[in-house]
Design a protein around this motif. Structure first.
Motif, PDB file in Angstrom:
ATOM      1  N   GLN A  74      -4.596   1.454  -7.591  1.00  0.00           N
ATOM      2  CA  GLN A  74      -3.858   1.554  -6.337  1.00  0.00           C
ATOM      3  C   GLN A  74      -4.677   2.227  -5.249  1.00  0.00           C
ATOM      4  O   GLN A  74      -4.578   1.875  -4.061  1.00  0.00           O
ATOM      5  N   GLU A  75      -5.540   3.177  -5.622  1.00  0.00           N
ATOM      6  CA  GLU A  75      -6.403   3.829  -4.629  1.00  0.00           C
ATOM      7  C   GLU A  75      -7.382   2.828  -4.038  1.00  0.00           C
ATOM      8  O   GLU A  75      -7.649   2.833  -2.831  1.00  0.00           O
ATOM      9  N   ASP A 125      -5.356   0.558  -1.745  1.00  0.00           N
ATOM     10  CA  ASP A 125      -5.023   1.242  -0.495  1.00  0.00           C
ATOM     11  C   ASP A 125      -6.226   1.292   0.441  1.00  0.00           C
ATOM     12  O   ASP A 125      -6.083   1.152   1.663  1.00  0.00           O
ATOM     13  N   GLU A 126      -7.403   1.483  -0.137  1.00  0.00           N
ATOM     14  CA  GLU A 126      -8.620   1.520   0.676  1.00  0.00           C
ATOM     15  C   GLU A 126      -8.927   0.147   1.268  1.00  0.00           C
ATOM     16  O   GLU A 126      -9.366   0.032   2.423  1.00  0.00           O
ATOM     17  N   TYR A 155      -6.406  -0.357   4.212  1.00  0.00           N
ATOM     18  CA  TYR A 155      -6.117   0.829   5.013  1.00  0.00           C
ATOM     19  C   TYR A 155      -6.150   0.487   6.501  1.00  0.00           C
ATOM     20  O   TYR A 155      -7.063  -0.184   6.989  1.00  0.00           O
ATOM     21  N   THR A 180       0.827  -1.207   0.000  1.00  0.00           N
ATOM     22  CA  THR A 180       0.000   0.000   0.000  1.00  0.00           C
ATOM     23  C   THR A 180       0.858   1.253   0.000  1.00  0.00           C
ATOM     24  O   THR A 180       2.012   1.247   0.442  1.00  0.00           O
ATOM     25  N   SER A 181       0.275   2.351  -0.472  1.00  0.00           N
ATOM     26  CA  SER A 181       0.970   3.639  -0.451  1.00  0.00           C
ATOM     27  C   SER A 181       1.279   4.057   0.979  1.00  0.00           C
ATOM     28  O   SER A 181       2.348   4.614   1.264  1.00  0.00           O
ATOM     29  N   ARG A 201     -11.072   5.511 -10.639  1.00  0.00           N
ATOM     30  CA  ARG A 201      -9.850   5.903  -9.951  1.00  0.00           C
ATOM     31  C   ARG A 201      -8.766   4.887 -10.266  1.00  0.00           C
ATOM     32  O   ARG A 201      -9.059   3.768 -10.702  1.00  0.00           O
TER      33      ARG A 201
END
Length: 743
Positions: free
Chosen positions: A672-673, A676-677, A680, A77-78, A669
């Motif tokens: 990766q978003e 990441d969600e 998270y 994840t970012s 989107r």
């Protein structure tokens, strides 16, 4: 064949063992999801034995330890990349060095962010493990995404919702495809891919709609005879008519494998014949989820309160004769469970008693005993085995489960129900004739107040499928006989969203499915005549008889002659480069170990698989001489499936998997978003807030120090144990409050 659980366990251990700092000891840093993956195959003791002195959560405040090296096993994840950079930025040096192991593939932009950051001088190695899936049995894996059922088959609530529903589904399928690619990389397979292409139109959000299909072609384009001459616009406009769920997922998996192959040209390194991955979905077989099954695992999960297919609480008699609640874990570590789970219940009980009597005879204290001749006699003898605690618990567990299943079978008169179900599902009576009196046999069951409504829903659903739909008035009468509630009627009506015709008019013709069940060769059990359609698919594929129009290949197809196996090459195990694509996690074969190089056949069922389908994967592995691996978004029981059907039109609102319904769609989107969600996790509060919280909480007892290890216990719970006492969750909650566990 090699167990999936063993493969994943070895992969984690090899990653941990590959880090050998000069000071011997190392710190392991995990996040919440990687911690759960580790705990599913390893005990805390296994990890600490590998010179790990401390296990820390990446989201917590951690005291700097610049004299010791650390290895991170984390999701890609970012947020995790930012946390790693933060550990070595602004004058901070969290550890002497960092070895990074990402559970998933790491996107290029995050890799570049790491290597251009202040943390770069401290990064000694980076590897992508491709291990983000759940191996729940030796031949079974799950994605643990039960909520995906609603995004796959739930109809959009309005015309304006079609576009967002489809985009949300494509995001879910992209995520599922990444996890399937993880499985292929872990098993070292680059398979041919086939997918289920049904005769009914696309379902759910994939149903053709003006808001989701490309613009119509110019007028006159339809006059061209060839597809090529008609132009891209016409082909794109019509392509959505064939955008079935399995097709979209299959092409995404192929794309993911091709990308991995381009980055790793020597993949796969194997001497096995190239495998095949078959991707299908729940709509292919809508009979299997409703049937009563009488093999041990399927029957127990249907009739007993087993949580997630693994946790079962029962009454256990102690050596003092006192009954207490005990929670057992049904896993591959229980050899009694693995021996019995695919047997018919009658055979399972016979084997259980035979093994128990043999166990008694092999122990000196019981020689000369006559043994158990019934389940009740076995229960009495078990109370007198205090010195054989482990075997006593196993036999007591499975005795309790078998007895519970048979009591429900007898008291609920399931034999009558199952006979009607089998006649509907197979279209034949036990004697091989046509069932001409189904209504006469079914109506007394529907009228009965002793039969639970969920059983009646199952009978009605099977009958409607047997008839290829019934007139609306007939269906209304069936509901009246059964006294179904509105949600229960919704469950039956929702079959239409999975491609089943439930309403049949006078002019409607019989439906002749392309995929049919083969007549069962096993005539021993009249109540177990139906075999899941997946059995037919796998058997036909094995002998090259599977209809290519029903299961086309995504890309290349195998030739009919056997493919020569490639030369085996030994993978490298010591790469220390930052972007190592070499599979350093492969374990060398043990001397004298048998070489198991049977061809693999992998199956993925989107939208949930039944325990009967899992059973068939094991049985067909032996019959077809192939290593069959089966996976799905989640495993389902009949009750869970009916509960999901009740709220399918509500997009899952009120369901167990998604009680509040889907999250608000935020528009298209980058993937990766979404990723990441999914993973998270919030960072823990700063140390000052932690101190205030600890002052409010009662003081925790000091743990005993071990030589060479920190006094701070690991946040990793031991998920891999065979049996666990009741109250384990309560202990976990207490430890959380006291600050022992880091999550």
């Amino acid at each position: 064949m090699t167990s999936l659980i063993s493969t994943v366990k070895a992969k984690f251990l090899d990653a941990i063992r590959s880090v050998n700092p000069p000071g011997k000891w190392k710190v392991l840093v995990v996040d919440e999801h990687s911690q759960q993956l580790l705990g599913s195959v390893l005990k805390q003791f296994d990890i600490l034995e590998e010179n790990v002195t401390l296990i820390e959560a990446i989201t917590n405040y951690r005291e700097p330890q610049p004299g010791i090296e650390a290895m991170y096993i984390i999701m890609s994840t970012s947020q995790n990349v930012d946390r790693i950079i933060r550990d070595f930025s602004n004058g901070r040096q969290q550890y002497a060095a960092a070895h990074l192991f990402f559970v998933d593939g790491l996107p290029e932009h995050l890799f570049e962010k790491l290597t251009s950051s202040p943390a770069e001088p401290y990064l000694k190695s980076l590897q992508e493990l491709y291990i983000n899936f759940w191996p729940v049995e030796s031949q079974v894996f799950l994605l643990k995404r039960p909520a995906s059922f609603f995004s796959m088959f739930g109809p959009p609530r309005s015309d304006s919702a079609f576009k967002s529903a489809r985009e949300s589904l494509e995001e879910e399928l992209r995520f599922a495809s990444k996890m399937i690619v993880n499985l292929c990389v872990t098993t070292n397979e680059f398979p041919y891919i086939r997918y289920y292409s049904p005769t009914h139109p696309p379902l759910g959000p994939l149903k053709p709609h003006a808001s989701t299909r490309p613009a119509p072609p110019p007028e006159g384009s339809s006059r061209w005879r060839t597809n090529l001459a008609r132009g891209n616009e016409a082909r794109a406009y019509e392509s959505v008519e064939g955008d079935h769920l399995s097709k979209l997922l299959a092409f995404m998996v192929q794309q993911g494998l091709d990308e991995y192959k381009r980055a790793n040209p020597d993949f796969p390194k194997t001497d096995r014949q190239r495998s095949t991955l078959i991707i299908t979905d729940r709509s292919m077989d809508m009979l299997a989820p409703f049937l009563h099954e009488f093999t041990y695992q399927a029957m127990a999960n249907d009739l007993l309160p087993i949580e997630d297919g693994t946790k079962y609480t029962y009454k256990f008699q102690t050596a003092a004769g006192v009954y207490e609640d005990k929670t057992a874990t049904l896993s591959d570590s229980d050899n009694v469970w693995t021996d019995l789970r695919h047997m018919h219940m009658r055979e399972a009980i016979d084997k259980l008693m035979t093994d128990f009597n043999q166990f008694m005879q092999e122990n000196a204290g019981f020689k000369g005993g006559e043994g158990a001749v019934s389940l009740d006699a076995m229960k009495d003898l078990l109370a007198n085995l205090p010195q054989f605690q482990e075997m006593r618990e196993k036999f007591s567990l499975h005795l309790n489960m078998a007895e519970g299943c048979m009591n429900i079978f007898d008291t609920k008169k399931l034999a009558n129900v199952a006979m009607v179900e089998q006649n509907c599902a197979t279209g034949m009576t036990a004697s091989g004739g046509t069932p001409k009196h189904l209504v006469e046999e079914m109506v007394p069951l529907l009228d009965s107040r002793d039969l639970h409504n969920s059983k009646k829903v199952r009978v009605i659903a099977l009958y409607i499928q047997h008839r290829g739909g019934v007139p609306d008035e007939d269906r209304r009468r069936l509901y009246q006989h059964a006294r179904l509630t509105l949600p229960e009627q919704d469950a039956v009506n929702a079959l239409v969203h999975l491609g089943i015709r439930i309403n049949r008019g006078p002019a409607d013709k019989d439906i002749r499915p392309k995929l049919k069940q083969k007549p069962s060769k096993d005539e021993e059990y009249e109540l177990s005549r139906y075999k899941p359609l997946l059995t037919t698919v796998l058997e036909d594929h094995a002998v090259n008889r599977l209809d290519p129009t029903l299961f086309p290949y995504v890309k290349d197809a195998p030739s009919l002659t056997p493919v020569a196996p490639s030369l085996k090459s030994t993978p490298s195990t010591g790469s220390q480069s930052l972007r190592s694509a070499k599979p350093v996690w492969h374990r060398a074969a043990r001397p004298g170990a048998p070489q198991e190089n049977r061809q693999r056949l992998m199956v993925f069922v989107a939208g949930g698989m039944t325990y009967s389908e899992m059973r068939e994967a094991y049985l067909l592995s032996k019959a077809l001489n192939k290593d069959i691996i089966i996976g799905s978004t989640h495993a389902i029981t009949p009750k869970e499936f009916i509960d999901d059907l009740k709220v399918l039109e509500l997009n899952g609102v009120g369901s167990r998997a998604m009680p509040n319904g889907p999250k608000e769609w935020r528009g298209q989107r980058p993937f990766q978003e979404f990723y990441d969600e999914m993973y998270y996790t919030r960072d823990a509060p700063p140390p000052q807030q932690q101190q205030q919280q600890q002052q409010r909480a009662p003081a925790a007892p000091s743990p005993r120090l071990q030589p060479g290890r920190s006094a701070v216990p690991s946040p990793i719970p031991s998920y891999a144990s065979g049996n666990s006492g009741v109250g384990a969750n309560g202990e976990k909650e207490k430890k959380k409050k006291k600050g022992f566990l880091r999550f």
